[in-house]
Design a protein around this motif. Structure first.
Motif, mmCIF file in Angstrom:
data_model
loop_
_atom_site.group_PDB
_atom_site.id
_atom_site.type_symbol
_atom_site.label_atom_id
_atom_site.label_comp_id
_atom_site.label_asym_id
_atom_site.label_seq_id
_atom_site.Cartn_x
_atom_site.Cartn_y
_atom_site.Cartn_z
ATOM 1 N N GLY A 173 -3.439 -4.691 18.583
ATOM 2 C CA GLY A 173 -2.199 -3.971 18.459
ATOM 3 C C GLY A 173 -1.494 -4.195 17.209
ATOM 4 O O GLY A 173 0.172 -3.412 17.786
ATOM 5 N N MET A 174 -1.535 -4.395 16.209
ATOM 6 C CA MET A 174 -0.316 -4.526 15.671
ATOM 7 C C MET A 174 -0.418 -3.156 14.856
ATOM 8 O O MET A 174 -1.427 -2.738 14.446
ATOM 9 C CB MET A 174 -0.973 -5.396 13.992
ATOM 10 C CG MET A 174 -0.987 -6.780 14.495
ATOM 11 S SD MET A 174 -1.765 -7.772 13.176
ATOM 12 C CE MET A 174 -1.745 -9.949 13.910
ATOM 13 N N THR A 175 0.871 -3.181 14.265
ATOM 14 C CA THR A 175 1.238 -1.694 14.182
ATOM 15 C C THR A 175 2.687 -1.330 13.057
ATOM 16 O O THR A 175 2.041 -0.691 12.405
ATOM 17 C CB THR A 175 2.183 -1.122 14.927
ATOM 18 O OG1 THR A 175 2.682 -0.873 16.233
ATOM 19 C CG2 THR A 175 0.583 -0.474 16.114
ATOM 20 N N ARG A 176 3.304 -2.237 13.089
ATOM 21 C CA ARG A 176 4.560 -2.617 11.740
ATOM 22 C C ARG A 176 4.801 -4.258 11.725
ATOM 23 O O ARG A 176 4.320 -5.090 12.610
ATOM 24 C CB ARG A 176 5.548 -2.554 12.973
ATOM 25 C CG ARG A 176 6.165 -2.688 14.558
ATOM 26 C CD ARG A 176 7.148 -2.494 15.183
ATOM 27 N NE ARG A 176 8.536 -2.236 14.178
ATOM 28 C CZ ARG A 176 9.225 -3.520 15.130
ATOM 29 N NH1 ARG A 176 9.356 -4.631 15.011
ATOM 30 N NH2 ARG A 176 10.112 -3.339 13.774
ATOM 31 N N HIS B 26 -3.102 1.071 7.201
ATOM 32 C CA HIS B 26 -4.130 1.117 6.354
ATOM 33 C C HIS B 26 -4.976 0.067 6.580
ATOM 34 O O HIS B 26 -5.853 0.161 5.140
ATOM 35 C CB HIS B 26 -3.170 1.600 5.002
ATOM 36 C CG HIS B 26 -2.117 2.873 5.230
ATOM 37 N ND1 HIS B 26 -2.006 4.121 5.452
ATOM 38 C CD2 HIS B 26 -0.415 1.992 4.857
ATOM 39 C CE1 HIS B 26 -1.163 4.523 5.547
ATOM 40 N NE2 HIS B 26 -0.019 3.473 5.587
ATOM 41 N N VAL B 27 -5.534 -0.191 7.008
ATOM 42 C CA VAL B 27 -6.223 -1.303 7.218
ATOM 43 C C VAL B 27 -7.636 -0.804 6.578
ATOM 44 O O VAL B 27 -8.829 -1.357 6.244
ATOM 45 C CB VAL B 27 -6.461 -2.303 8.086
ATOM 46 C CG1 VAL B 27 -5.305 -2.821 8.265
ATOM 47 C CG2 VAL B 27 -6.680 -1.093 9.415
ATOM 48 N N LEU C 2 -0.269 -8.566 1.032
ATOM 49 C CA LEU C 2 0.174 -7.038 1.698
ATOM 50 C C LEU C 2 1.116 -6.655 2.654
ATOM 51 O O LEU C 2 1.302 -7.677 3.702
ATOM 52 C CB LEU C 2 -1.526 -6.609 2.003
ATOM 53 C CG LEU C 2 -2.274 -6.682 0.758
ATOM 54 C CD1 LEU C 2 -3.678 -5.551 1.418
ATOM 55 C CD2 LEU C 2 -2.302 -5.932 -0.600
ATOM 56 N N HIS C 3 1.756 -5.974 2.184
ATOM 57 C CA HIS C 3 3.721 -5.553 2.885
ATOM 58 C C HIS C 3 2.619 -3.998 3.292
ATOM 59 O O HIS C 3 1.648 -3.715 1.924
ATOM 60 C CB HIS C 3 4.326 -5.403 1.957
ATOM 61 C CG HIS C 3 5.216 -7.099 1.915
ATOM 62 N ND1 HIS C 3 5.844 -7.829 3.180
ATOM 63 C CD2 HIS C 3 4.642 -8.136 1.091
ATOM 64 C CE1 HIS C 3 6.082 -9.116 2.679
ATOM 65 N NE2 HIS C 3 5.030 -9.405 2.275
ATOM 66 N N VAL D 216 0.757 -1.549 -0.196
ATOM 67 C CA VAL D 216 -0.037 -0.060 -0.004
ATOM 68 C C VAL D 216 0.920 1.278 -0.081
ATOM 69 O O VAL D 216 1.836 1.194 0.611
ATOM 70 C CB VAL D 216 -0.832 -0.127 1.269
ATOM 71 C CG1 VAL D 216 -1.522 1.408 1.440
ATOM 72 C CG2 VAL D 216 -1.641 -1.170 1.325
ATOM 73 N N GLN D 217 0.489 2.173 -1.134
ATOM 74 C CA GLN D 217 1.424 3.747 -1.391
ATOM 75 C C GLN D 217 0.543 4.826 0.120
ATOM 76 O O GLN D 217 -0.263 4.860 -0.132
ATOM 77 C CB GLN D 217 1.216 3.760 -2.256
ATOM 78 C CG GLN D 217 2.667 4.785 -2.786
ATOM 79 C CD GLN D 217 1.610 6.703 -2.418
ATOM 80 O OE1 GLN D 217 1.271 6.447 -3.086
ATOM 81 N NE2 GLN D 217 2.873 7.006 -1.641
ATOM 82 N N ALA D 218 1.594 5.188 0.485
ATOM 83 C CA ALA D 218 1.034 6.475 1.944
ATOM 84 C C ALA D 218 2.486 6.608 1.470
ATOM 85 O O ALA D 218 2.348 7.608 1.018
ATOM 86 C CB ALA D 218 0.931 5.590 3.404
ATOM 87 N N ARG D 219 3.682 7.385 2.554
ATOM 88 C CA ARG D 219 4.592 8.255 2.538
ATOM 89 C C ARG D 219 5.949 8.126 2.080
ATOM 90 O O ARG D 219 6.615 8.668 1.020
ATOM 91 C CB ARG D 219 5.480 8.507 3.800
ATOM 92 C CG ARG D 219 4.091 9.457 4.896
ATOM 93 C CD ARG D 219 4.514 9.394 5.815
ATOM 94 N NE ARG D 219 4.601 8.817 6.756
ATOM 95 C CZ ARG D 219 4.849 8.577 8.099
ATOM 96 N NH1 ARG D 219 4.993 9.455 9.066
ATOM 97 N NH2 ARG D 219 5.048 6.933 8.091
ATOM 98 N N SER D 220 5.450 6.565 1.680
ATOM 99 C CA SER D 220 6.923 5.826 0.917
ATOM 100 C C SER D 220 6.272 6.133 -0.862
ATOM 101 O O SER D 220 5.746 7.162 -1.791
ATOM 102 C CB SER D 220 6.503 4.117 0.934
ATOM 103 O OG SER D 220 5.012 3.556 0.200
#
Length: 253
Positions: A216-219, A169-170, A163-164, A138-142
């Motif tokens: 609590g998944m964030t990374r 961004h779920v 999806l990586h 998923v594209q965000a700030r990358s």
């Protein structure tokens, strides 16, 4: 001297390949991504090796260290999390090494999606349910995604998705995919696969944001979407069928 781009695997130190481990053991310089490399993996480096954490370095600084080590007569192990062929930024490093006339080789590793599938105990290509896997992000700030590589475009094929870089961004992922897969499509998320703190959630696509928030998944997570994740009533593969003429057909799909 040679630079070796070595796939370090998904996290567990014993999931590096034998070739990668042996290269680590003989290279005088090792560059590694500090945020993703377990300390146990660096224990394979020889005594006295120069070990450099690249987490705070720019591309130019990383390449400068690779070139300097080569010119000083050292083989270099450049560790990449997972497998170098996926989201490793080795392409731009190799391009610069070509320009500097520095030789390099690439050593594959276990990618995160494969390690996550193993954690789930799931084959991602199930006969007559799903035979294709799309690995995307998923594209965000990358870096921008190519304009035609959208989640909706991939979802329209019905293929299983891995999806990586999407765990934060779920909501957007769910919104893009539900029209194609349906809210009841099975999903699974594996965070920190093979690492301390490994977490797994399973459910359906419509509940994905709630599942991720509750866990609590964030990374460092891989999100899977597809019917293969819950398939049970499917035909056996023809690969090992008793009806197959094994005398005249090689072992292949």
């Amino acid at each position: 001297m040679t630079v070796y781009f070595v796939g370090a695997g998904p996290g567990a130190a014993d999931l590096i390949t034998v070739r990668g481990r042996d290269l680590l053991a003989r290279c005088g310089v090792c560059l590694y991504p500090g945020s993703m490399t377990p300390p146990d993996l660096l224990a394979y480096c020889p005594p006295g090796a120069e070990v450099v954490d690249t987490a705070g370095l720019s591309l130019e600084q990383i390449v400068a260290k690779l070139v300097a080590a080569h010119r000083a007569g050292h083989d270099v192990a450049r560790l990449c999390s997972g497998d170098p062929s996926l989201y490793s930024a080795v392409a731009e490093q190799m391009r610069r090494l070509d320009a500097a006339d520095v030789p390099y080789e690439v050593v594959p590793g276990v990618p995160a999606f494969a390690a996550s599938a193993a954690v789930l105990k799931r084959e991602l290509t199930v006969p007559e349910v799903g035979q294709s896997l799309v690995v995307t992000r998923v594209q965000a700030r990358s870096t921008k995604m190519p304009p035609r590589e959208t989640l909706a475009a991939f979802a329209a094929t019905g293929a299983t998705l891995a999806l990586h870089l999407a765990i934060n961004h779920v909501e957007r992922v769910t919104e893009d995919l539900v029209p194609h897969y349906g809210g009841d499509c099975p999903v699974a998320v594996v965070a920190l696969a093979t690492q301390p703190g490994e977490t797994v959630v399973r459910g359906v696509l419509g509940e994905l944001p709630a599942l991720v928030e509750e866990a609590g998944m964030t990374r460092a997570a891989t999100i899977f979407v597809g019917r293969v994740l819950a398939a049970t009533n499917f035909p056996d593969s023809f690969l090992y069928s008793s009806a197959r003429d094994r005398a005249n057909q090689p072992e292949s799909l």
